[in-house]
Every structure is written in C-alpha cells, then in structure tokens.
Design an enzyme around this catalytic site. Structure first.
Site, short mmCIF file in Angstrom:
data_model
loop_
_atom_site.label_atom_id
_atom_site.label_comp_id
_atom_site.label_asym_id
_atom_site.label_seq_id
_atom_site.Cartn_x
_atom_site.Cartn_y
_atom_site.Cartn_z
N ASP A 99 -9.95 13.22 35.52
CA ASP A 99 -10.15 14.61 35.13
C ASP A 99 -11.61 15.05 34.79
OD1 ASP A 99 -7.50 13.80 32.78
OD2 ASP A 99 -7.19 14.59 34.55
N ILE A 159 -7.56 7.55 41.51
CA ILE A 159 -7.56 7.56 42.88
C ILE A 159 -8.75 6.67 43.16
CG2 ILE A 159 -8.23 8.97 44.90
CD1 ILE A 159 -5.32 9.53 43.63
N ASN A 217 -6.71 18.02 41.82
CA ASN A 217 -5.69 17.73 40.77
C ASN A 217 -5.41 18.89 39.66
OD1 ASN A 217 -4.30 15.81 38.86
ND2 ASN A 217 -6.06 15.89 37.64
N GLY A 242 8.25 16.42 39.62
CA GLY A 242 7.94 17.00 40.65
C GLY A 242 7.97 18.58 40.89
N SER A 243 8.14 19.02 39.80
CA SER A 243 8.30 20.65 39.81
C SER A 243 7.09 21.30 40.37
CB SER A 243 8.63 21.02 38.30
OG SER A 243 7.53 21.19 37.44
N HIS A 295 -4.57 19.83 35.85
CA HIS A 295 -4.42 19.18 34.36
C HIS A 295 -3.62 20.02 33.29
CE1 HIS A 295 -5.28 16.30 31.15
NE2 HIS A 295 -5.71 17.08 30.46
N LEU A 346 -0.26 9.55 38.12
CA LEU A 346 -0.74 8.82 37.05
C LEU A 346 -1.84 7.82 37.06
CD1 LEU A 346 2.29 8.82 34.39
CD2 LEU A 346 0.42 10.79 34.88
C1 GRF Z 1 2.28 18.46 35.08
O1 GRF Z 1 1.99 18.94 33.59
C2 GRF Z 1 0.85 18.59 35.54
O2 GRF Z 1 -0.12 19.26 34.72
C3 GRF Z 1 0.44 16.90 35.00
O3 GRF Z 1 1.53 16.48 35.55
C4 GRF Z 1 2.88 17.32 35.22
C5 GRF Z 1 3.49 17.25 36.33
O4 GRF Z 1 4.89 18.21 36.04
N1 GRF Z 1 -0.61 16.78 36.12
P1 GRF Z 1 5.79 17.94 37.38
O5 GRF Z 1 6.21 16.54 37.59
O6 GRF Z 1 5.14 18.75 38.49
O7 GRF Z 1 7.17 18.83 36.77
#
Ligand code: GRF
Length: 189
Positions: free
Chosen positions: A145, A88, A102, A12-13, A104, A85
């Site tokens: 995607d 939807i 989204n 969730g960064s 990617h 993951l």
């Molecule tokens: C990111 O690399 C994003 O592109 C992908 O999932 C990852 C999420 O990373 N969809 P985080 O959990 O937000 O750190």
C-alpha cells in the site's frame, strides 16, 4: 489490445465489475484471473464469465519465473490487484513498471500496510472515530500500500455507521470507480 491479469484472493466482486466493464471493450481485455486460493469465489466467477484462471502457490510465485513466462506468452501488460493478499515480488514490479495497480479500502497513507485489509481496515477507521473513509487506487511497489497514488474517492461516516456499513459504502465506491480508473491509466500511457 491491452491485456490485463486480475489478482484476487476472495469473493472477486471488484474483479467481476472489471470483467463486465471491459467486456467487448475496443482496446482493453481481461485475459486471466489469478488467485492464491483454490476455492476462492473469484475463480468460479471468472469461469462463469469465460475468463481463464490460474491458481498460484507460494514457492513458484516467489521462487520461479513461471508467472513471468505465463504473462509473456499471453502478452499481458497490466496487473490489477483486486483483493490480493500476498506481496508482489520484485521480479514482477521490475517487469511491470507503473503497470501494477492496487485498490485499498481506505484513504492512504492512513490505514494501510501489512495486515490492513478487509474488515481490519473498517474497524480501525470506526474505532478512530473518523468522519470519512474511502478508496485509494495506487501503483504497486515492493511495500504494502505504499506506491504512488492514482485516485482517491471519499464517503462520509455518520455516528450511526458501523464497521459493516462503512465497508458497504467503501465497496460501493470501489465498484463505481476502479474499472474507469484502470481504463484512464491505460489510455494515458
Ligand atoms: C476490497 O475491499 C478491496 O479494497 C480490497 O480487497 C477487497 C476485495 O473485495 N483490496 P472483492 O473480493 O473484490 O469483493
């Protein structure tokens, strides 16, 4: 107030950057963090930031209208996928046209689709000896995607790079751009 739900399955960064960016924002608020994994880091992060959380499981997510009712009750109008993951379901895509976004970690349409997430993406880019990678932010449709692109940003790949260093560069682009792109999409609608 435009209220957002963020979907995430992992650390969730990105979700954290979005929460911080919209903290005390005049017209956008993060109302809920949704995860399919009960011990995902994103849930602890959300609680630490005072954001409500919701854990979903497959049968109700795909088989009931519970999530739609929750979003209606909370007056949520945008869904942000930040490392979520699961696909939807149609019922959400119909209810939130051009309001599901989204991110990617590659330059779509390349290196996208089922199974292409996280390090799988960066290893594929590395193995293909690409000279650049980057991020793609897009509207979500019923296929992984494949929705209409909203924004892309690039980073160079040098011979000294590894999948891990590529991942770090791409994540930095995500943190730099995602929240501002969300803000612009909402402002433009
Ligand atoms: C990111 O690399 C994003 O592109 C992908 O999932 C990852 C999420 O990373 N969809 P985080 O959990 O937000 O750190």
């Amino acid at each position: 107030m435009n209220k957002i739900a963020i979907f995430a399955s992992g650390t969730g960064s990105n979700a954290e950057k979005i929460i911080q960016y919209f903290n005390s924002h005049s017209s956008v608020a993060v109302d809920l963090v949704v995860s399919n994994r009960k011990n995902a880091g994103v849930l602890k992060m959300a609680e630490a930031n005072g954001v409500d959380t919701l854990i979903i499981e497959r049968s109700s997510f795909y088989g009931s209208t519970n999530i739609l009712n929750t979003f209606k009750e909370r007056d949520i109008s945008y869904l942000i996928l930040a490392g979520f993951l699961w696909l939807i379901p149609e019922k959400l895509i119909e209810r939130f046209p051009k309001k599901i976004i989204n991110i990617h970690p590659a330059l779509l349409p390349a290196y996208g689709g089922k199974g292409m997430y996280g390090m799988n993406v960066h290893k594929a880019v590395f193995n293909a000896k690409e000279k650049e990678s980057g991020i793609s932010i897009h509207f979500v449709n019923a296929h992984y995607d494949e929705g209409e692109l909203i924004f892309q940003a690039k980073c160079p790949i040098h011979s000294s790079d590894t999948p891990a260093t590529i991942a770090a560069k791409v994540l930095q682009l995500e943190h730099q751009h995602f929240a501002e792109v969300i803000e612009r999409v909402i402002a433009d609608q």
